[in-house]
Structure formats: C-alpha cells, structure tokens
Design an enzyme around this catalytic site. Structure first.
Site, short mmCIF file in Angstrom:
data_model
loop_
_atom_site.label_atom_id
_atom_site.label_comp_id
_atom_site.label_asym_id
_atom_site.label_seq_id
_atom_site.Cartn_x
_atom_site.Cartn_y
_atom_site.Cartn_z
N LEU B 318 40.50 66.46 30.09
CA LEU B 318 41.38 66.38 28.56
C LEU B 318 42.20 67.96 28.49
O LEU B 318 41.28 69.28 28.68
CB LEU B 318 40.93 66.51 27.21
CG LEU B 318 40.59 65.61 26.95
CD1 LEU B 318 38.91 65.42 26.16
CD2 LEU B 318 41.24 64.24 26.32
N ASP B 319 43.50 68.40 27.98
CA ASP B 319 44.04 69.26 27.96
C ASP B 319 43.39 70.53 26.26
O ASP B 319 43.51 68.81 25.73
CB ASP B 319 45.31 69.90 28.38
CG ASP B 319 46.87 68.56 27.52
OD1 ASP B 319 46.19 68.02 27.14
OD2 ASP B 319 47.96 69.35 27.61
N LYS B 320 44.08 71.11 26.32
CA LYS B 320 43.78 71.51 25.00
C LYS B 320 45.04 71.34 24.11
O LYS B 320 44.56 70.82 23.47
CB LYS B 320 43.40 72.67 24.27
CG LYS B 320 42.97 73.21 24.10
CD LYS B 320 42.29 75.20 23.49
CE LYS B 320 43.33 75.98 24.03
NZ LYS B 320 44.32 76.18 23.20
N THR B 323 46.68 68.09 22.77
CA THR B 323 45.87 66.63 22.92
C THR B 323 44.58 67.20 21.60
O THR B 323 44.71 66.28 21.27
CB THR B 323 45.77 66.68 24.91
OG1 THR B 323 46.49 66.35 25.75
CG2 THR B 323 44.82 65.26 24.69
N THR B 547 45.11 64.29 31.14
CA THR B 547 45.58 64.22 29.96
C THR B 547 46.66 65.81 30.53
O THR B 547 46.15 66.55 30.78
CB THR B 547 45.66 64.22 28.87
OG1 THR B 547 44.60 65.44 28.50
CG2 THR B 547 44.83 63.37 28.32
#
Lengths: 75, 653
Positions: B318-320, B323, B547
């Site tokens: 997951l990107d921070k 997201t 993502t």
C-alpha cells in the site's frame, strides 16, 4: 464514394460460443461488410459496413437468418 | 388470414419460432407416449416421435447447414447426424428426445444468459436521454449526447444528471452509486464535479458541461466493463483450446468405435455427448457475472485475467499518501515557546510546552487555543504568498484565514523556509536547520521538544518573530479513520504480507503504519526502489497487488500482478490503465474487490469441475452401455444449466 460505418448490435440469444463463428462468417461473407466481430461474453456484435450497400436492417435480417435475434444499440 | 399472418411473423422471428417448434414438438412427444401406453399403438407412437424429431430438428439442421456453408462443423451438425442416424436405425424416441432436449436446453440457456448480460444493460439505461440547456434565459431540451462542452445545463430535483460537468450554482445532494458504488449521497455545491447518470436528489442546480455522450465517465465505465468481460481469462483460453480438439476427437472416437464394434447406436450416442457445452461456458459465465457485479459496486476490473490474478493475491503493498492517509497534510500540533519568554510568574514551566490542548470547533475541525492561534497567525502571514503544500495546511489551521494580511516583503528559500516582513516585524518560518542558520537560538528544553515532535512522524516547521523563536508547528498527513479496519479485513481475507511503501521519512511512515496496523514499512523509497520491493516479493513466491497513484509508482504498478487505483471516477488515466480501479475513495472497497475476485475464481473452478466430471462420466457411461442417446443429452443439458445457475450466484456475492 464508399461510406463505412461501424454499427453495434446486441443479441441476448448467444447460448453457446460456437454460434459466434456462425454469425461472424455469415456477416463476413456478405458484400459490403468490411469486418464483423461477435463477442460471446457480452453478446455484442460489431460490424463495419458500407451503408450504401448494407443497411442496419440488412444486418438484422442476416443475423436473423442464422437463427438469432439482434438489435441495433447506441454503445 | 390475420392469424396466418401472425403465424408467419412468428416463424420469421427466430426466438418465437424456436418456442413454437419446441411447444409443438413437445406436444407430439407427449401424444406419442399416450398412444403407446393407453392406446397401445406402437405405429402411432413411432409416427408421433418422427414428427417431433423433424419439428425440433428443423432449427438444428438449418443451423448445421449454415455452418457447413461457412465451412464450419458445429455441434448442431453432430446432433443432426445423431438424430438422422437414430431415425435410420429406428430408435425414434431417442431421436425425438435428443432434438427436443437440445432445443429446450439452448432456449433455457439463452434466457438465463441474457439475465446475466442485463447488469450492463442497467448501466446503459442509467444514462438519461435528454438535457435542458439554458441559453439566453431560454430552456431548450436537447438529446444529452449533443450537449456541447461549456453549455449551461439545468438539472431539476429528482432528475438525472445528463452530462459530466462542474456545478455552476445551486446546492444539492447527488446519488452517485451508479458511478462510484458509494451508497451515501454526496453533497454538491459550486465548483464540485458531477457525473452523467447520477441522480440529483433535492436541489435545483446549474452546471457547466465538460463531457457528454460517449465521453462521459459513465460511458467509459460501460466500455471498460464490456471490454473486460470480452477479454478472455487464461482459463477460458485454455478451455477453448481444449474444446477445439474435443469435438473432432469425439467424432473420431465415434467413427473408430463403430469400425470396431459395428454398434451404430453407440457411435451416435457418442456424437450426442460430443458438445463441450458446459465446459466452454464454465469460465465466461462466472467472469461476466463477476465483472458485472463488481462494476455495480464501483469496482472496475480490467479483464478476466486480472480477475483471476486478484483472486490469487497473497501480498499487498500500500502506498501511504492518499491511500492510508487523507492525502492532504494538516497542522496537528502547535508548540508554544513564548511561555518561556513571558512565563507565568517568571518561572519556566515545562508542562506548558508539552501540553497542546486540542479543542474542536462546531464543524468538528481541530482548532487551537488563542496563544497557538497567535503563532499560526504570524506563520500564515509569511506563508500566504507561498505555494508550498505545507502552506495550505498552515493557512487551513488558522482562524479567519481569509483575512490574513499580506507580507510587505517576502523571500522564499526553496525547500528551506520563508523570510517575511510585516509592519516592521521580521518573520521566519521554516525547517529547524534554516531557522538556526538565520541566527535564531534553539536550545535546551525547546530543542528536545522539537526532536520529540519530529520523532512522532510530524514535519516540524519553526516560527520565529523578530529573531526570537515563538513556536513550532507539527504537520502531518493524517491517517484515514477506516485504515485499521481495512487492514484487519485484508488479514481476515488471507493476505499474508501487508506492507507500506512510501517516499516519506521512516518516522512519518512508521507512525501511520503503526496506527493502521501494518508492521512492514519501506520508507524513503524512490520509484525504482518500489519496483525492487515488488520484484523481491514476487521472487519469494507472492502474488503481489499494489495501490498507487500511477505516476511515480508506475514501474512498480506495472510489475505488480495487480495494480489498484483509488478514486478513479473522473480520472480517465486511472480508468484506462489500472488493472483494478475503485471508482470511489472508499478504502473498504479494496478488501471487497479482492474477496469478490476470489469468489469468482472459486466459482470458475467449481464450474470447470462440474463440466469435466460430467463429460468423463458420460463417456464412461456410454462405453459401459448405461447411457443412451436421450439420457446422454439430458445429462449434458442439465450440466450446462447447473454451470450457468452456479455462475449466476455471483450476482448476489
């Protein structure tokens, strides 16, 4: 002058993927049809045809002759 | 005469002709059995069965003939040969049953399949036909697809929004569920984007059209979904290859077994079961239904292949920013250092620095106390001319930010800070290093507090007034409230590795990851580092989903087995390129999308198993002599129906 148009038809009646080749070859063998593609999954039939020789009604009838009901659609 | 015309019409139309032939042929079969049992007239029985075969067989033979003309051998041809052969060797009932069941099966299958295809039809019907265009105070109703971009459109309460556009005036709530899958209506006012096909609930609004007809987000979604449904999944391609040699194989087997056993009935029975019907339909039916169902929930899947991939995901990166976090930084802490200078009672009070009392204003927005506002006020004057992203955060936190004065003099040191002058006051705002370089002393207790703030993941901005440090601001992109819940769902779903990949500092990344419940953090990642992380996971045997916003994450997204884009409504690039695009900004759609994909994958497997077991059992049954033509056709058609109905269960998944 030739006027090529892309017409989209839809049929709800494709019940076996083998019908696809039947409709496709029938359309592709018609004069005035550049290319026909039948998508089984969605029931979408894409036809590129010369409107001077082949009308939308002709397309519907040709498909009807292979045993399937189809309608012209916007998308 | 009229009746005759009606009948002619019915015979011309393939659908009603099929129904007519079916009914009449069915009646003959029933009458035949009646003649056999009650009247004990075998001759009449045979005549009835032959008639039934000819009636039901008419449609089948004509299609077989169509195929032959186009140089195709199809299933209809096999069934025709079997039926004619059956008549020739005198098994009339078998012939009648084969043709009748084949026609009935085809008709039932077409009916059920058209129900599956209807998910998309509902989307297409969503688009309104006309739009009210406002021109020189006149209202003109024109076809929606003819609306020019830039026209002013009126949408009345309860009406459908006919084009994509920006609200020019008015205030309303809009039901956007058909585009975003979000069931909560969205508030819309001046400047907000609205989509064609969504429903205007209560207010009258005027909007400036941006896209109409085939260019609208709705049209793009429909096109995307259709392309996705048409794109063949790996399983489907494999099965179609199998099917292309299955049918000829059966024909060869049939001829071979006749040559060997001289048993014509056995050879014909083999032909009957030569249609790989359930097998070829097993994958498409699940894919069409699964992708259609997902689209209704605001989840766009690029195609069957991606649906299969999504169902197998075991690791998610997951990107921070955007997201797991809201995507816009906010001032979360304001440390007041003025108390050291103007300390109460002349003594230094340690607690006064630490305490950052948070109160909330009536909108639920965090607000800061008077002294803290004082610090924000000075910082805002310096920042008001800046275009730095942090400037927006500082301005947003300041009360009455529309009345902030403009600085008299202003110098920006890119990436460092700002020097400004306002009514003979010197203001410095910037990174601790920058402030120190400007000759402001930061020492002792104050320096410790700043370090503590930085260690908690905040970006620290210092504010100095006339050479003296007055405060520090802690700025952070805050975590989305539903992030921990999503992570928990993903773990429940069976994702083994959950990790965060970000270009941000380890402190900030760690703070957000901790809050969300992610234990693996890769911080300070450059695009190529992200790619490395994805590749490494794949080498370790994980199926990786990721993502990202698609720009700096592009290489990693492309390498991942599944690239996920969030909030894709309105951004064409995301709709076109992402393997899986979530139309809304709702985090919980990620586990939902993965779980729906997994269910679809399971559904495909069940269908393939049903189909293979049926075919094997039928073949074995024929050679053991326990399956006759009629029974074979019945079981075959039942297996096709079972597969279709099983696929349709996904509509409610």
């Amino acid at each position: 002058m030739e006027s090529l148009t892309k017409t989209i038809l839809r049929s709800d009646e494709l019940s076996c993927p083998s019908c696809v080749s039947n409709i496709e070859s029938t359309l592709n063998n018609m004069d005035g049809i550049e290319q026909a593609k039948v998508h089984f999954n969605t029931g979408r039939i894409e036809v590129e045809h010369n409107t001077d020789t082949v009308s939308e009604q002709d397309l519907i009838e040709a498909i009807q002759n292979t045993g399937y009901e189809a309608k012209v659609s916007q998308f | 005469m009229n009746l005759l015309n009606q009948l002619k019409q019915k015979i011309r139309n393939p659908t009603s002709r099929k129904r007519l032939l079916l009914t009449v042929s069915g009646v003959f079969i029933v009458m035949g059995w009646f003649a056999n049992w009650i009247l004990n007239a075998p001759l009449m029985f045979n005549a009835m069965m032959i008639t039934a075969t000819l009636l039901a067989g008419y449609d089948i033979v004509s299609r077989a003939w169509q195929g032959l003309k186009n140089r195709h051998t199809n299933i209809e041809l096999l069934v025709s040969i079997a039926a004619v052969g059956g008549l020739a060797i005198g098994v009339y009932w078998e012939s009648a049953a084969v043709t009748f069941l084949f026609l009935l099966g085809g008709w039932l299958e077409a009916r059920t399949l058209s129900k599956t295809r209807s998910t998309l039809k509902e989307l297409i019907d969503m688009a309104p036909e006309t739009a009210i265009v406002l021109e020189d105070g006149q209202q003109n109703e024109i076809p929606a697809r003819e609306v020019q971009s830039g026209s002013l459109i009126l949408v009345k309460p309860g009406g459908k929004i006919p084009v994509d556009g920006i609200v020019e005036s008015g205030h309303t709530t809009v039901d956007e569920s058909m585009v975003t899958g979000e069931s909560m209506p969205a508030e819309k006012q001046e400047g907000d984007e609205v989509f064609a096909g969504t429903i205007n609930r209560n207010g009258s609004i005027r909007l400036r059209a941006t896209h109409s007809g085939g260019d609208t987000t709705l049209a793009k979604i429909i096109r995307r979904v259709e392309e996705a449904q048409e794109e063949k999944a790996p399983t489907q391609r494999f099965i179609e290859r199998f099917a292309t040699w299955y049918t000829p194989g059966i024909v060869v087997l049939s001829i071979g077994s006749f040559a060997f056993t001289q048993d014509l009935e056995l050879a014909l029975t083999l032909l009957v079961i030569g249609c790989p019907g359930a097998l070829v339909i097993s994958t498409p039916i699940s894919i069409i239904t699964g992708i259609g169902r997902a689209a209704k929930k605001g989840i766009l899947i690029k195609g069957g292949e991606y649906l299969e991939n999504a169902g197998k995901i075991t690791a998610l990166a997951l990107d921070k920013t955007g997201t797991l976090t809201e995507g816009n930084p906010k001032v979360t802490n304001v440390l007041n250092f003025k108390s050291t200078a103007v300390s109460v009672g002349g003594t230094y009070e340690e607690e006064s620095i630490l305490a950052t009392p948070k109160t909330f204003d009536k909108n639920g927005k965090e607000s800061f106390s008077g002294e803290q506002q004082d610090i924000l006020y000075w910082a805002s004057i310096a920042e008001s001319a800046s275009e730095h992203p942090l400037a927006d955060a500082i301005l947003a936190a300041t009360d009455n930010n529309s009345e902030i004065a403009e600085a008299d003099r202003f110098t920006a040191h890119t990436g460092q800070g700002i020097e400004a002058e306002y009514q003979s006051n010197d203001i410095l705002v910037g990174k601790p290093k920058f402030i120190k370089e400007q000759g402001v002393t930061v020492n002792g207790q104050v320096a410790k507090e700043i370090e503590k703030l930085a260690a908690s993941g905040r970006t620290v901005v210092l504010v100095a007034l006339n050479g003296e440090l007055i405060g520090a601001l802690g700025i952070m992109d805050t975590m989305r409230p539903d992030a921990p819940q999503m992570i928990e769902k993903l773990r429940d779903y069976g994702i083994e590795r959950l990790l965060m990949i970000t270009g941000d500092s380890p402190e900030t990344a760690g703070y957000i990851a901790g809050g969300a419940g992610i234990d693996e953090v890769h911080a300070r990642m450059l695009p190529e580092d992200k790619l490395e992380v994805v590749k490494k996971l794949q080498k370790e045997g994980y199926k990786v989903a990721m993502t990202g916003d698609g720009i700096n994450d592009a290489p990693a997204l492309a390498a991942a087995d599944l690239g996920i884009a969030m909030a894709a409504a309105g951004t064409d690039v995301a709709i076109e390129t992402a393997d899986l695009a979530l139309m809304s900004d709702d985090l919980m759609k990620i586990p939902e999308a993965l779980s729906l994909s997994k269910k679809t994958l399971g559904n495909i497997r069940q269908n393939v198993v049903v189909a293979l077991v049926t075919v094997t059992a039928l073949l074995a049954g024929v050679f053991m002599g326990s399956v006759q033509m009629a029974g074979g056709m019945l079981i075959h058609e039942l297996s096709v129906m079972a597969v279709i109905l099983n696929g349709m269960r996904l509509r409610w998944a």
